[in-house]
Design an enzyme around this catalytic site. Sequence first.
Site, PDB file in Angstrom:
ATOM      1  N   PHE A 419      31.766  39.257 -12.619  1.00 52.27           N
ATOM      2  CA  PHE A 419      31.010  40.440 -12.183  1.00 52.27           C
ATOM      3  C   PHE A 419      30.863  40.491 -10.669  1.00 52.27           C
ATOM      4  O   PHE A 419      30.848  41.582 -10.084  1.00 52.27           O
ATOM      5  CB  PHE A 419      29.645  40.467 -12.875  1.00 52.27           C
ATOM      6  CG  PHE A 419      29.705  40.993 -14.276  1.00 52.27           C
ATOM      7  CD1 PHE A 419      29.735  42.355 -14.510  1.00 52.27           C
ATOM      8  CD2 PHE A 419      29.776  40.144 -15.356  1.00 52.27           C
ATOM      9  CE1 PHE A 419      29.802  42.860 -15.797  1.00 52.27           C
ATOM     10  CE2 PHE A 419      29.842  40.625 -16.645  1.00 52.27           C
ATOM     11  CZ  PHE A 419      29.859  41.998 -16.873  1.00 52.27           C
ATOM     12  N   HIS A 420      30.752  39.347 -10.008  1.00 53.56           N
ATOM     13  CA  HIS A 420      30.747  39.355  -8.544  1.00 53.56           C
ATOM     14  C   HIS A 420      32.077  39.900  -8.002  1.00 53.56           C
ATOM     15  O   HIS A 420      32.093  40.671  -7.034  1.00 53.56           O
ATOM     16  CB  HIS A 420      30.506  37.943  -8.009  1.00 53.56           C
ATOM     17  CG  HIS A 420      29.066  37.554  -7.940  1.00 53.56           C
ATOM     18  ND1 HIS A 420      28.357  37.127  -9.040  1.00 53.56           N
ATOM     19  CD2 HIS A 420      28.184  37.537  -6.900  1.00 53.56           C
ATOM     20  CE1 HIS A 420      27.116  36.861  -8.684  1.00 53.56           C
ATOM     21  NE2 HIS A 420      26.981  37.106  -7.399  1.00 53.56           N
ATOM     22  N   GLU A 421      33.173  39.504  -8.628  1.00 52.46           N
ATOM     23  CA  GLU A 421      34.482  39.977  -8.194  1.00 52.46           C
ATOM     24  C   GLU A 421      34.629  41.472  -8.435  1.00 52.46           C
ATOM     25  O   GLU A 421      35.160  42.205  -7.584  1.00 52.46           O
ATOM     26  CB  GLU A 421      35.571  39.214  -8.933  1.00 52.46           C
ATOM     27  CG  GLU A 421      36.988  39.592  -8.530  1.00 52.46           C
ATOM     28  CD  GLU A 421      37.320  39.177  -7.102  1.00 52.46           C
ATOM     29  OE1 GLU A 421      38.232  39.796  -6.515  1.00 52.46           O
ATOM     30  OE2 GLU A 421      36.673  38.252  -6.579  1.00 52.46           O
TER      31      GLU A 421
END
Length: 494
Positions: A419-421
């Site tokens: 999700f950060h990516e």
Amino acid sequence: MPHSGAAAVETTTSNLSNSDLNFSIRRRASRAEADSENDDVSPVGDSNNIVNGGGDRKTVKDGGDGVAFKYVYRPSAPAHRRVKESPLSSDAIFKQSHAGLFNLCIVILVAVNSRLIIENLMKYGWLIRAGFWFSSRSLRDWPLLLCCLSLPVFPLAAYVVEKLAKWKHISEPVVVFLHFIITTTSVLYPVFVILRCDSAVLSGVTLMLFSCVVWLKLVSYAHTSHDMRSLAQSFEKGDASPSSLIEENNYDVNLKSLAYFMVAPTLCYQPSYPRTERVRKGWVARQLLKLIIFTGFMGFIIEQYINPIVRNSQHPLKGNLLYAVERILKLSVPNLYVWLCMFYCFFHLWLNILAELLRFGDREFYKDWWNAQTVEEYWRMWNMPVHKWMVRHLYFPCLRNGIPKGVAILIAFFVSAIFHELCIAVPCHIFKLWAFIGIMLQVPLVLITNYLLKKFQNSMVGNMIFWFIFSILGQPMCLLLYYHDVMNRKGRID
């Protein structure tokens, strides 16, 4: 005319016998000496403060109780009564307050940074611009706006699925499949819109954050509803006895509860939440004012400091190593200020404002992560809504299914890394996996800081590693990597 204090002493003495007076003096003297051992007496030169018979200080006029000093503060009285450490020694430094030193640090910080701001303005002038963050096409990002406005369709679809499941019109495998389709589409749909439109980076990041929040909430809604439905069915069949869990979370598909959950500052669904009695309008206004001020300060640092440093830098993995290190170190301080402002604006101000308007009671949105002794402890305290979601819907379900604890932690970091990516790579239209790698590198750091904590029994070692990795190295490096990759994609730099 005699002094009023002397007259008081004379009057008191005349009303007492000699034996009573001597007893009173000895009693005062003994109590004053005992109190002096606890460092609670006044300096010898301060004759206005004396120890009262009850052990409390009492302010009197000079001469009012001067008889007590005659017997207490004598040259022969010992001045050193027990072993004591210096306040800044290693054995005593953490046993007392350092509020004064903390205030001094704040004063120095304000003074130094004020000088740097003035120096920057005198040297470079006013550099605030729209540019990279708010380009001219930001106003034309209507597809992203429409996509954001259409996101409530997915919670509505999840509600319909749960309603059909309650009426037993569809089987449990079909319910799981439909929820999987709904949650997956809620993320892939914004990704498709962003990739099709060459939108501003900030607009894409905002949309991706909204879509990720919707995904997390929908997963919690589906998982919690499935669990409550299973408990209700077990209770009906007599396989489970009534419990407080079943009574508090009675299975009921309610659109009002789902709507409140979708806007509430939480990622974990439950039919009801602790609520406050009223909305403090004045408090909300003050928090909104703080939000505006700190958001403006954050934008000022970005435009006046971070953007010029980044534009005048090279790709950190290409060219001179020392130059790259110098750029990272120079970027670390303003980046740290922006990060702290972002945390304060979102986790403290915005979430509390939202909670106040919705009368949401549980406002533990973060803990004292700045005191984290290990990297693992930081991730448990930094973002409590996500942490509670991970524990409730990922970590413990893995353990209940026989997955080892270490593998469950690795899975949690893997999901977080994805999700950060997504939130960074998709708006930037590049997939170099820098954010994914940065999050997954936290796993060995967790092991290292846990080992150091056990070996040295010192909380400061892991805490310093945490601050160095996040503030000095990690975030500036990630910022430079993504900036130069975005600029290379657009052909603005070589």
